[in-house]
Design an enzyme around this catalytic site. Structure first.
Site, short mmCIF file in Angstrom:
data_model
loop_
_atom_site.label_atom_id
_atom_site.label_comp_id
_atom_site.label_asym_id
_atom_site.label_seq_id
_atom_site.Cartn_x
_atom_site.Cartn_y
_atom_site.Cartn_z
N SER A 128 0.76 -1.30 -0.12
CA SER A 128 -0.01 -0.03 -0.15
C SER A 128 0.99 1.30 -0.04
O SER A 128 1.97 1.32 0.50
CB SER A 128 -0.76 0.17 1.09
OG SER A 128 -1.84 -1.10 1.10
N GLU A 243 -4.22 -15.09 1.84
CA GLU A 243 -4.20 -14.50 3.34
C GLU A 243 -5.43 -14.39 3.60
O GLU A 243 -6.02 -14.83 4.76
CB GLU A 243 -3.64 -13.02 2.96
CG GLU A 243 -3.71 -12.17 4.32
CD GLU A 243 -3.15 -10.79 4.14
OE1 GLU A 243 -2.88 -9.98 5.25
OE2 GLU A 243 -3.24 -10.28 3.17
#
Length: 377
Positions: A128, A243
């Site tokens: 990010s 994930e």
């Protein structure tokens, strides 16, 4: 998905319970100061690895156990049910370790995998950016190829445990002339590199679990590229799906142990007989059970050789909702004064559940487009 354990899994379950009965630390033993706590948790993960309970399904030739994935699920659920401390190498175990196994060279696997499992080296995830969170493909960090390797410039944010990491998997734009999803590569960056700066960010919980990462002409050797040039988006989607899909079952078990604790706390506070409290506790239980069944279905496909697909977005939504409902219920039932530090900290952290790992809006968009095939307008 079958819920009954095979005989070998039952024996493993007994082994894990016996290990935890002898070695699991009490919550009061875990230091509160972050540096001390991370050192304590690294020792705990190393002990579990030596016992064969970390990376049990990872390839044996690279330090794993070489056992079926179903056995790691048994271990994870037992650790969660016992309230055992979480492992500090979560990014390595859940995100970048699987990426290295799937896309790395044998040399990269031999170098990085075992230290991840033993918590000898922690990893961070540099995905990010301030202007590229939910829209990750808009990232601006660049990697320019030179005779010395790749030269990185840019900024990353929400770097979990960045101040403790030895390595960071950084997504960077290597081919700016290509469409934004195609010109991205993943590079393994040494966190001790010149030109790299880490700035911890304190959260409302009082902990500095996240960091900002600044890259100023950071040189990365060419052999530190994971996969091929331009494979970054493909790798990112692989690890994000992994994930979201595989973390839900042990997380559900942990939420159920928290619910049991909340029921006990409510009984001790003398509010368990209240009908409103019973309704709220029942609602929290229902959401946790819904999560359990959806997570089991997702894992069934994974254990049968399939990939974790867009269905994991539904599990991610349910996981965030169940955690937030439970923690809000704790404060409602016990009251602000009666909830204590345990529930206050978990309530504050639960607010991030609808953001980390992909925002609720992005998960709903994935479901609408890739599962329901809804029209764009």
């Amino acid at each position: 998905m079958k819920l009954a354990l095979e005989p070998a899994e039952q024996l493993l379950q007994e082994d894990v319970r016996a290990f935890l009965a002898t070695h699991a630390p009490d919550a009061s033993e875990i230091p509160h100061a972050l540096d001390d706590r991370m050192a304590f948790l690294r020792e705990w993960q190393a002990r579990c690895y030596e016992a064969g309970f970390v990376g049990r399904a990872w390839p044996a030739e690279f330090g794993g156990g070489g056992r079926p994935t179903s056995e790691q699920i048994v271990v994870d659920q037992e650790l969660a049910a016992a309230g055992a401390p979480e492992f500090p190498s979560v990014v390595g175990l859940d995100v970048l370790g699987p990426a290295i196994l799937a896309f790395g060279t044998d040399e990269q696997r031999a170098r990085y995998v075992r230290p991840i499992l033993a918590a000898e080296e922690l990893w961070a995830q540099g995905f990010s950016e301030p202007e590229a969170g939910s829209d990750l493909a808009s990232l601006r960090t660049t990697a320019v190829e030179t005779d010395e390797g790749w030269v990185l410039n840019g900024q990353k944010t929400w770097i979990s445990w960045g101040q403790f990491a030895r390595w960071c998997g950084v997504l960077a734009r290597t081919d700016p002339e290509l469409p934004k999803h195609k010109g991205i590569s993943l590079l393994v960056v040494d966190m001790a590199s010149p030109g790299l700066e880490v700035r911890p960010m304190e959260q409302i919980t009082g902990h500095a679990e996240f960091c900002e990462l600044f890259l100023d002409d950071v040189v990365v050797p060419s052999e530190n590229m994971l996969g091929g040039r331009g494979d970054g988006w493909k790798i990112a989607m692989h690890v994000v799906g992994h994930e979201r899909g595989t973390a839900a079952l042990p997380r559900q078990v942990m939420l159920r142990t928290w619910l049991d604790r909340l029921v006990a706390d409510a009984a001790a506070a003398g509010v368990l007989a209240d009908e409103r409290a019973q309704d709220e506790l029942a609602r929290a239980l229902i959401e946790i059970e819904v999560l359990r069944h959806h997570a089991s279905r997702t894992m069934a496909a994974f254990l049968n050789g399939g990939a974790v697909g867009p269905e994991s977005s539904g599990v991610k939504l349910l996981m965030a909702q169940a955690e937030q409902t439970l923690c809000a219920t704790a404060l409602d039932v016990l009251g602000d004064a009666g909830a204590g530090p345990f529930w206050h900290e978990r309530y504050l952290y639960s607010r991030a559940a609808s953001v980390y790992g992909g925002t609720q809006q992005i998960q709903r968009d994935i479901i609408a487009n890739r599962i329901l095939s809804l029209p764009a307008e």
